[in-house]
Each structure stands twice: as C-alpha cells, then as structure tokens.
Write a protein that holds these residues in place. Structure first.
Motif, PDB file in Angstrom:
ATOM      1  N   THR A 202     -11.951  20.694  22.145  1.00 28.17           N
ATOM      2  CA  THR A 202     -13.219  20.048  22.500  1.00 28.17           C
ATOM      3  C   THR A 202     -13.152  18.531  22.406  1.00 28.17           C
ATOM      4  O   THR A 202     -14.196  17.885  22.425  1.00 28.17           O
ATOM      5  CB  THR A 202     -14.330  20.554  21.570  1.00 28.17           C
ATOM      6  OG1 THR A 202     -13.971  20.292  20.213  1.00 28.17           O
ATOM      7  CG2 THR A 202     -14.538  22.054  21.744  1.00 28.17           C
ATOM      8  N   SER A 331     -14.621  10.636  10.904  1.00 27.80           N
ATOM      9  CA  SER A 331     -15.953  10.905  11.430  1.00 27.80           C
ATOM     10  C   SER A 331     -16.998  10.051  10.720  1.00 27.80           C
ATOM     11  O   SER A 331     -17.942   9.552  11.343  1.00 27.80           O
ATOM     12  CB  SER A 331     -16.278  12.391  11.268  1.00 27.80           C
ATOM     13  OG  SER A 331     -17.583  12.674  11.707  1.00 27.80           O
ATOM     14  N   GLN A 337     -16.594  11.831  16.872  1.00 28.39           N
ATOM     15  CA  GLN A 337     -17.421  13.020  16.975  1.00 28.39           C
ATOM     16  C   GLN A 337     -16.626  14.282  16.643  1.00 28.39           C
ATOM     17  O   GLN A 337     -15.549  14.506  17.194  1.00 28.39           O
ATOM     18  CB  GLN A 337     -17.995  13.127  18.392  1.00 28.39           C
ATOM     19  CG  GLN A 337     -18.924  11.976  18.780  1.00 28.39           C
ATOM     20  CD  GLN A 337     -20.136  11.903  17.867  1.00 28.39           C
ATOM     21  OE1 GLN A 337     -20.761  12.918  17.562  1.00 28.39           O
ATOM     22  NE2 GLN A 337     -20.479  10.693  17.446  1.00 28.39           N
ATOM     23  N   THR A 339     -17.096  18.430  16.614  1.00 28.92           N
ATOM     24  CA  THR A 339     -17.972  19.486  17.107  1.00 28.92           C
ATOM     25  C   THR A 339     -17.879  20.729  16.230  1.00 28.92           C
ATOM     26  O   THR A 339     -17.046  20.818  15.325  1.00 28.92           O
ATOM     27  CB  THR A 339     -17.599  19.857  18.550  1.00 28.92           C
ATOM     28  OG1 THR A 339     -16.303  20.475  18.542  1.00 28.92           O
ATOM     29  CG2 THR A 339     -17.575  18.621  19.438  1.00 28.92           C
ATOM     30  N   ASN A 342     -14.548  22.347  16.525  1.00 22.83           N
ATOM     31  CA  ASN A 342     -13.563  21.670  15.681  1.00 22.83           C
ATOM     32  C   ASN A 342     -13.627  22.213  14.258  1.00 22.83           C
ATOM     33  O   ASN A 342     -12.591  22.451  13.623  1.00 22.83           O
ATOM     34  CB  ASN A 342     -13.828  20.164  15.638  1.00 22.83           C
ATOM     35  CG  ASN A 342     -13.603  19.480  16.966  1.00 22.83           C
ATOM     36  OD1 ASN A 342     -14.234  18.480  17.261  1.00 22.83           O
ATOM     37  ND2 ASN A 342     -12.713  20.015  17.791  1.00 22.83           N
TER      38      ASN A 342
END
Length: 414
Positions: A202, A331, A337, A339, A342
């Motif tokens: 992602t 992060s 980012q 997700t 992740n």
C-alpha cells in the motif's frame, strides 16, 4: 572396558574436543568417563535454561545497543539528506567519510587497548584479497545504496523494503553452509516475507529507482553479513575481534564508496556549493559529516558482536524488529503515512519472529550441551555460536536448523 581418567595419571588427559567426542559418542552413557574427568557432564534442562537465558540477556544488550544506534543513524540520515531539512546532496560522500571515521576509531582502540582489541595475527595478503576485500566491497555498496535511496523514497518505504534482507541472508547462509535447509525454516521465511509484502503493497509513494536500489542493498546486505560471519570466526586471519574487523574492512569500504561517489555526485561541484562556503559554514558541514560516523562505528561494533555470538539469522531477525520500530518513528517524526494493511503486515512479520524465536529456544533446550566440573559450558576454539548446536557421534556441531524439524523426507541438505 571402562575408560577412567584421574588427575594424577601419567597418561595425557583428553582435550576439550576429545571430551566432546566422548560425551556425544561411545562414552555418552559411561558415568566413569564423566566422573573421572573433573565432573564433565551433559547439561540438565535446568542448566541449559540458565545458560540460554544468560546468553540471551547478553545478546539482547548488544541488540538493544545496535537497535539504538541504527535507528538514530537512520533518522539522522533522513534529516541530513531530505531537501526540506539539511538537504545535503551527496549521501555516498557522507558514507565515505563515515568509513574513514570508523577506521580511525578502530585504530585508536587497537592502540590504546591492544590486549582487548588487537588480535595476535594479521591477515596474509592473499587471504585479505580473497576474503576481506569482497566483504568490504559488498558492505560499502550495501550502505551506500541504502543512503542513496533515501533521496528518492520515504523512510517507511525504505525500512519496509530493507526488511527483505532476511530472505537474502538465509539464501546466502544456505549457500555458504552457515545454515542447513529445512522446510520448517522456509515456512517461517515465507511468513515473514508475506508480512513484508503487505507492508510494501500500500505504499503510496512508490519510486522504481529507489525500490531497485534498496532491493540491491538488501541482496548485498545478505551477502556481506554471511561473509562477515565467516571472517569473525577466522582467528588465523586476525578477524575474530569486531574492532579488528572494522579496522581491516573500513578502508576498502571507504575506497569503494569514494569511487562511486566521485562518478555520481561530482565532488568539484559539491565543494563549490554553499555547504563549503566560508570557514564557519565549512566547519559546521564537517561536523555534520563526521559526527554520525561515531554513531555508525558504535552500530557496526554492536552488529559484529551480535553476528559473532548469535549468527546472521538472529541478527537479521533483530533487524526486522528494528525496522518495524523505525516505521513507527518515521510516521511520528516525518509524517510518513502508515495504513491498516501496513499494520497487518507488521503483525504477520512479528508472528514470524516469535515462531522463529520459540523454535530456536526449543531446539536449544533439546540439544546436548557439555559442561565442565564447575558447570561452565565446554567451548572448543571459542565457538560460542555452536554451543547449543546438535552434535553427532564424532562430536562435530551442525547448525541448529539441521535438527529434524518435520520428517526425514522434509530435510534436504545443500
């Protein structure tokens, strides 16, 4: 016929290696052999647990040390190379400086504490050219490509892709016979790799160039860690001390990176840039260039001690845990980012790490560990890594994964 040794016998006492043969061979159940040799015996489950946890604590301290310095260096490099922060344009040049800083620090340790950091042997030219130089070149390229990739990809994406180094570590460990192939081990690899794929899947800021550089660095990382483990076992070459290993490898690593840096980063333009304009600015830049070299030196020393004590596979497993933590830090600090998918990938990877650790612990407890009369493990030639390895009738050790993990048909030797 009983074989008994007494302290006052005129017959030569058996060596440690011969005792290992006796403890694992024809005299394994001969109590007179054990009692007559100062109490040499096979460790009980309680004794093996005690030894395992003692080694685990020591190894954990090295891992925490390596974890701290590696994370600090990753964050520092991202700050130094990111355009919105310091924006230094030449990561390979920076890494070249780090290598020579490490060489100087290793030389200082050898000079001030020769008994601790200076082995009695030096490598012969032929051995140095055939064994040390390839290791140094692979290490230099691994670190250089890793730093170079940070200019084009996020730190999270970098750490996700770099986690694949575990797979390359195992592949080269199979190739160099540092590990023996088993299907159970392959299953653990697949589980961890699946987690890595989910973490990468992602990524919104995919950059092909950066991805290829990190993947190449991962492959080189697997190669150089395996080569380093073999060097750290070489007492005759004088590489059995991590500081000595840094001393002999760092110059070649620095030269390798300097050649690449000159051809890619244009040193004349770099020295004419604003980073080297005026005495004050030049001094400030030199500080930012050399200070992380000290951090890198501490990180590499910790890494080498882990490899020497535990081997490349546990080292790479620890690396996965470090990368997962770096993702969280990235992060929070850089705003990368992360997700939900992740997070699922991280969870799967952690499950693989737990399974591997449990497997390693169980096989250690089930293996044979010879102890002397004082309850200390018998280590031949200082080979702590094989302390819990299974032993055949000849007393020789094999990697832990050589133990039958599934069925006889599952075990395949290289």
């Amino acid at each position: 016929m009983e074989r008994i040794f007494h302290a006052n016998d005129s017959v030569q006492q058996p060596s440690a290696e011969q005792l290992l043969n006796g403890l694992n061979g024809p005299y394994e159940h001969d109590r007179s052999f054990h009692a007559g040799n100062g109490g040499f015996h096979l460790a009980s489950v309680a004794e093996k647990k005690r030894i395992w946890w003692r080694n685990a604590i020591i190894n954990t301290l090295f891992i925490v040390s390596w974890f701290f310095f590696a994370t600090l260096l990753s964050v520092y490099n991202k700050w130094m190379f990111a355009p919105k922060h310091l924006g230094f344009p030449a990561p390979l040049f920076v890494t070249t400086i780090h290598m020579f800083v490490q060489f100087i620090l290793a030389a200082v340790l050898r000079l001030l504490w020769p008994k601790t950091f200076r082995p009695p042997h030096n490598p012969a030219r032929q051995d140095y050219a055939k064994k040390a130089v390839p290791t140094a070149v692979a290490t230099g390229l691994d670190i250089g490509l890793s730093n170079l990739s940070l200019k084009t990809i996020t730190l999270s994406f970098y750490t996700m892709c770099k986690s694949s180094s575990l797979i390359f570590v195992l592949l080269f460990a199979f190739l160099f016979r540092l590990e023996i192939f088993s299907w159970r081990l392959i299953a653990v690899i697949f589980l961890i790799f699946s987690g890595v794929l989910l973490m990468v899947a992602t990524e919104a800021h995919f950059a092909l160039k950066g991805f290829l550089m990190v993947l190449s660095a991962s492959a080189l990382g697997g190669l150089r860690w395996s080569l380093t483990q073999m060097l750290l076992k070489s007492k005759k070459m004088g590489f059995d001390n991590p500081a000595a290993t840094v001393y002999w490898l760092a110059p070649i690593m620095g030269i390798t990176l300097a050649i690449i840096s000159v051809s890619i980063e244009s040193w004349p333009s770099l020295f004419r840039s604003a980073f080297f304009q005026g005495m004050l600015q030049t001094s400030r830049t030199l500080f930012f260039l050399t200070a992380p070299g000290v951090i890198a030196f501490c990180m590499v020393l910790s890494e080498f001690y882990i490899i020497q004590r535990a081997g490349v596979v546990p080292m790479s497993i620890a690396g996965i845990a470090k990368e997962v933590s770096t993702i969280v830090i990235s992060s929070w600090f850089f705003g990368d980012q992360i997700t939900l998918l992740n997070g699922v990938g991280v969870a799967i990877t952690v499950c693989g790490i737990v399974l591997f650790t449990h497997h390693k612990y169980r096989k250690s407890i089930d293996s044979k560990v010879p102890l002397d009369g004082h309850g200390n493990p018998i280590i031949v030639d200082g080979d702590e890594e094989n302390l819990f390895a299974p032993r055949g009738n000849d007393g020789s050790t094999q990697p832990e994964e050589a133990i039958l993990l599934t069925s006889q048909g599952d075990e395949v030797g290289l």
